[in-house]
Motif scaffolding. Structure first.
Motif, PDB file in Angstrom:
ATOM      1  N   TRP A   1       9.378 -38.160   9.838  1.00  9.42           N
ATOM      2  CA  TRP A   1      10.777 -37.842   9.501  1.00  9.42           C
ATOM      3  C   TRP A   1      11.721 -38.900  10.043  1.00  9.42           C
ATOM      4  CZ3 TRP A   1      15.443 -37.099  11.793  1.00  9.42           C
ATOM      5  CH2 TRP A   1      16.434 -36.495  11.001  1.00  9.42           C
ATOM      6  N   GLU A   2      11.517 -39.291  11.313  1.00  3.39           N
ATOM      7  CA  GLU A   2      12.416 -40.269  11.931  1.00  3.39           C
ATOM      8  C   GLU A   2      12.319 -41.633  11.258  1.00  3.39           C
ATOM      9  OE1 GLU A   2      13.179 -40.415  16.111  1.00  3.39           O
ATOM     10  OE2 GLU A   2      12.037 -38.591  16.469  1.00  3.39           O
ATOM     11  N   LEU A   3      11.093 -42.034  10.889  1.00  2.14           N
ATOM     12  CA  LEU A   3      10.923 -43.329  10.223  1.00  2.14           C
ATOM     13  C   LEU A   3      11.610 -43.338   8.859  1.00  2.14           C
ATOM     14  CD1 LEU A   3       7.199 -44.225  11.015  1.00  2.14           C
ATOM     15  CD2 LEU A   3       9.231 -45.462  11.796  1.00  2.14           C
ATOM     16  N   HIS A   4      11.439 -42.241   8.114  1.00  2.94           N
ATOM     17  CA  HIS A   4      11.964 -42.203   6.755  1.00  2.94           C
ATOM     18  C   HIS A   4      13.463 -41.909   6.706  1.00  2.94           C
ATOM     19  CE1 HIS A   4      12.840 -40.410   2.773  1.00  2.94           C
ATOM     20  NE2 HIS A   4      11.967 -41.318   2.340  1.00  2.94           N
ATOM     21  N   ASP A   5      13.860 -40.827   7.369  1.00  5.29           N
ATOM     22  CA  ASP A   5      15.238 -40.359   7.213  1.00  5.29           C
ATOM     23  C   ASP A   5      16.216 -40.895   8.256  1.00  5.29           C
ATOM     24  OD1 ASP A   5      14.282 -38.917   5.150  1.00  5.29           O
ATOM     25  OD2 ASP A   5      14.408 -36.972   6.095  1.00  5.29           O
ATOM     26  N   ASN A   6      15.703 -41.374   9.368  1.00  7.70           N
ATOM     27  CA  ASN A   6      16.615 -41.825  10.410  1.00  7.70           C
ATOM     28  C   ASN A   6      16.608 -43.351  10.528  1.00  7.70           C
ATOM     29  OD1 ASN A   6      18.417 -41.615  12.565  1.00  7.70           O
ATOM     30  ND2 ASN A   6      16.780 -41.549  14.064  1.00  7.70           N
ATOM     31  N   ILE A   7      15.491 -43.900  10.983  1.00 10.07           N
ATOM     32  CA  ILE A   7      15.411 -45.353  11.152  1.00 10.07           C
ATOM     33  C   ILE A   7      15.482 -46.063   9.809  1.00 10.07           C
ATOM     34  CG2 ILE A   7      13.951 -47.242  11.991  1.00 10.07           C
ATOM     35  CD1 ILE A   7      12.875 -45.255  14.088  1.00 10.07           C
ATOM     36  N   GLY A   8      14.837 -45.480   8.789  1.00  9.48           N
ATOM     37  CA  GLY A   8      14.894 -46.078   7.449  1.00  9.48           C
ATOM     38  C   GLY A   8      16.323 -46.173   6.934  1.00  9.48           C
ATOM     39  N   GLN A   9      17.101 -45.123   7.143  1.00 10.21           N
ATOM     40  CA  GLN A   9      18.498 -45.132   6.710  1.00 10.21           C
ATOM     41  C   GLN A   9      19.320 -46.164   7.476  1.00 10.21           C
ATOM     42  OE1 GLN A   9      20.098 -41.175   6.888  1.00 10.21           O
ATOM     43  NE2 GLN A   9      18.949 -40.457   5.114  1.00 10.21           N
ATOM     44  N   LEU A  10      19.041 -46.266   8.786  1.00 13.36           N
ATOM     45  CA  LEU A  10      19.779 -47.250   9.597  1.00 13.36           C
ATOM     46  C   LEU A  10      19.496 -48.675   9.120  1.00 13.36           C
ATOM     47  CD1 LEU A  10      19.320 -45.770  13.198  1.00 13.36           C
ATOM     48  CD2 LEU A  10      21.482 -46.042  11.958  1.00 13.36           C
ATOM     49  N   LEU A  11      18.227 -48.964   8.820  1.00 12.53           N
ATOM     50  CA  LEU A  11      17.880 -50.319   8.362  1.00 12.53           C
ATOM     51  C   LEU A  11      18.438 -50.589   6.968  1.00 12.53           C
ATOM     52  CD1 LEU A  11      14.203 -50.567   9.669  1.00 12.53           C
ATOM     53  CD2 LEU A  11      16.246 -51.661  10.601  1.00 12.53           C
ATOM     54  N   THR A  12      18.458 -49.551   6.117  1.00 10.86           N
ATOM     55  CA  THR A  12      19.083 -49.712   4.791  1.00 10.86           C
ATOM     56  C   THR A  12      20.566 -50.009   4.934  1.00 10.86           C
ATOM     57  OG1 THR A  12      17.498 -48.173   3.792  1.00 10.86           O
ATOM     58  CG2 THR A  12      19.550 -48.579   2.591  1.00 10.86           C
ATOM     59  N   LEU A  13      21.214 -49.299   5.864  1.00 10.74           N
ATOM     60  CA  LEU A  13      22.636 -49.547   6.128  1.00 10.74           C
ATOM     61  C   LEU A  13      22.846 -50.969   6.643  1.00 10.74           C
ATOM     62  CD1 LEU A  13      25.572 -48.611   6.456  1.00 10.74           C
ATOM     63  CD2 LEU A  13      24.940 -47.698   8.714  1.00 10.74           C
ATOM     64  N   ALA A  14      21.950 -51.417   7.532  1.00 16.17           N
ATOM     65  CA  ALA A  14      22.068 -52.779   8.065  1.00 16.17           C
ATOM     66  C   ALA A  14      21.936 -53.820   6.954  1.00 16.17           C
ATOM     67  CB  ALA A  14      20.992 -53.015   9.131  1.00 16.17           C
ATOM     68  N   LYS A  15      21.021 -53.546   6.010  1.00 15.61           N
ATOM     69  CA  LYS A  15      20.841 -54.465   4.881  1.00 15.61           C
ATOM     70  C   LYS A  15      22.120 -54.558   4.049  1.00 15.61           C
ATOM     71  CE  LYS A  15      17.907 -55.192   0.809  1.00 15.61           C
ATOM     72  NZ  LYS A  15      16.780 -54.650   0.002  1.00 15.61           N
ATOM     73  N   ILE A  16      22.749 -53.403   3.799  1.00 14.48           N
ATOM     74  CA  ILE A  16      24.001 -53.383   3.035  1.00 14.48           C
ATOM     75  C   ILE A  16      25.092 -54.132   3.802  1.00 14.48           C
ATOM     76  CG2 ILE A  16      25.836 -51.873   2.164  1.00 14.48           C
ATOM     77  CD1 ILE A  16      23.625 -49.751   1.671  1.00 14.48           C
ATOM     78  N   GLN A  17      25.145 -53.911   5.111  1.00 15.27           N
ATOM     79  CA  GLN A  17      26.168 -54.558   5.931  1.00 15.27           C
ATOM     80  C   GLN A  17      25.992 -56.074   5.965  1.00 15.27           C
ATOM     81  OE1 GLN A  17      25.517 -52.317   9.548  1.00 15.27           O
ATOM     82  NE2 GLN A  17      27.280 -50.981   9.182  1.00 15.27           N
TER      83      GLN A  17
ATOM     84  N   GLU B   1      25.657 -53.663  15.637  1.00 22.35           N
ATOM     85  CA  GLU B   1      25.672 -52.290  16.165  1.00 22.35           C
ATOM     86  C   GLU B   1      24.599 -51.426  15.491  1.00 22.35           C
ATOM     87  OE1 GLU B   1      29.620 -50.851  15.665  1.00 22.35           O
ATOM     88  OE2 GLU B   1      30.438 -51.992  17.353  1.00 22.35           O
ATOM     89  N   THR B   2      24.464 -51.587  14.184  1.00 22.37           N
ATOM     90  CA  THR B   2      23.474 -50.796  13.447  1.00 22.37           C
ATOM     91  C   THR B   2      22.058 -51.170  13.845  1.00 22.37           C
ATOM     92  OG1 THR B   2      24.986 -50.614  11.550  1.00 22.37           O
ATOM     93  CG2 THR B   2      22.663 -50.139  11.151  1.00 22.37           C
ATOM     94  N   ILE B   3      21.787 -52.473  13.970  1.00 25.20           N
ATOM     95  CA  ILE B   3      20.449 -52.926  14.370  1.00 25.20           C
ATOM     96  C   ILE B   3      20.148 -52.490  15.810  1.00 25.20           C
ATOM     97  CG2 ILE B   3      19.036 -54.966  14.863  1.00 25.20           C
ATOM     98  CD1 ILE B   3      20.361 -56.323  12.472  1.00 25.20           C
ATOM     99  N   THR B   4      21.149 -52.567  16.676  1.00 30.41           N
ATOM    100  CA  THR B   4      20.973 -52.119  18.060  1.00 30.41           C
ATOM    101  C   THR B   4      20.616 -50.642  18.108  1.00 30.41           C
ATOM    102  OG1 THR B   4      22.548 -53.754  18.895  1.00 30.41           O
ATOM    103  CG2 THR B   4      22.083 -51.870  20.315  1.00 30.41           C
ATOM    104  N   LYS B   5      21.295 -49.850  17.303  1.00 32.39           N
ATOM    105  CA  LYS B   5      21.001 -48.415  17.245  1.00 32.39           C
ATOM    106  C   LYS B   5      19.588 -48.189  16.724  1.00 32.39           C
ATOM    107  CE  LYS B   5      22.812 -43.983  15.692  1.00 32.39           C
ATOM    108  NZ  LYS B   5      23.855 -43.266  14.902  1.00 32.39           N
ATOM    109  N   SER B   6      19.169 -48.997  15.743  1.00 36.76           N
ATOM    110  CA  SER B   6      17.810 -48.881  15.198  1.00 36.76           C
ATOM    111  C   SER B   6      16.771 -49.175  16.268  1.00 36.76           C
ATOM    112  CB  SER B   6      17.620 -49.850  14.029  1.00 36.76           C
ATOM    113  OG  SER B   6      18.524 -49.574  12.982  1.00 36.76           O
TER     114      SER B   6
END
Length: 256
Positions: free
Chosen positions: A68-84, A100-105
């Protein structure tokens, strides 16, 4: 002379009777002893089977959490980082958001690594394992969770700790899935004779006569696991007033 022979005969009969009775009692004792040993052996097998099943359940729960964390949490953070990053090509000032997003990831990955590393999990005490669950609930914003604990005075049998941890995991799962609670609290008190753990939520509660199916099964599992280690389990709930689990376990000199 006849009286003497009669007395000897009676004494012999009494002696033979006593010997027969003693043999009979000895056979009964041996039979009961064998039954008791067999029961102890069966109880030991049942306990070991329950431990193995509990370890499998904890492992499965851990894998579900990781997935769950890989798909819905960390995956979303990395997708957001890619967009940013794409945005930052045109607006360099947005690079701070990427950092900030990568640090959180990275923080999330480090926390997740504690669940993945089996050696680290084996070295955790009971309170550390519970605290890790509480930390995860807060990090993922499942529920507002808190824990207090006195120092662990003595080490428990690891098998007992596994059972207690799974009992609490079952309660946590019920709270998050069914209770609609905002807050979860765990208090652990260790003294020289026993450990007392109280877990409570402020959810909708339930009536003993009207439990949801999954929740009812979970509560039955909690009670049956308590019996395995001779732990006293009390579950109290009122509609609209949350649910409380109280566990009391007395240390054993000769652990199972």
């Amino acid at each position: 002379m006849e009286r003497q022979e009669t007395a000897i005969l009676i004494a012999s009969i009494v002696l033979v009777f006593i010997i027969i009775v003693m043999i009979f009692l000895f056979l009964i004792f041996q039979k009961r002893k064998n039954i008791l040993l067999l029961q102890q052996k069966e109880a030991s097998k049942k306990f070991e089977k329950a431990i193995a099943q509990t370890q499998i359940e904890i492992r499965e729960e851990t894998l579900r959490n990781i997935s769950w964390e890989l798909h819905d949490n960390i995956g979303q953070l990395l997708t957001l980082a890619k967009i940013q990053v794409s945005v930052a090509h045109e607006q360099p000032e947005k690079l701070k958001d990427v950092t900030e997003t990568i640090t959180k990831s990275l923080v999330e990955l480090r926390a997740l690594s504690k669940l993945i590393n089996p050696d680290a999990i084996k070295q955790l005490s009971l309170t550390e394992a519970i605290a890790l669950e509480i930390e995860r609930f807060n990090r993922l914003q499942f529920i507002n969770a808190a824990m207090t604990s006195t120092p662990e005075i003595r080490a428990m049998d690891p098998k007992v700790e596994i059972i207690i941890f799974r009992i609490l995991q079952e309660f946590f799962s019920n709270t998050i899935k069914h209770s609609k609670a905002s807050n979860l609290r765990v208090d652990a008190i260790f003294d020289k004779e026993k450990v007392q753990i109280t877990a409570s939520d402020d959810g909708i509660g339930f009536s003993n006569s009207k439990q949801k199916t999954d929740q009812g099964i979970g509560l039955c599992n909690i009670r049956s696991r308590g019996k395995l280690i001779d732990a006293a389990i009390e579950i109290r709930s009122e509609v609209g007033r949350g649910t409380i689990l109280k566990l009391e376990y007395y240390y054993k000199e000769n652990q199972v």
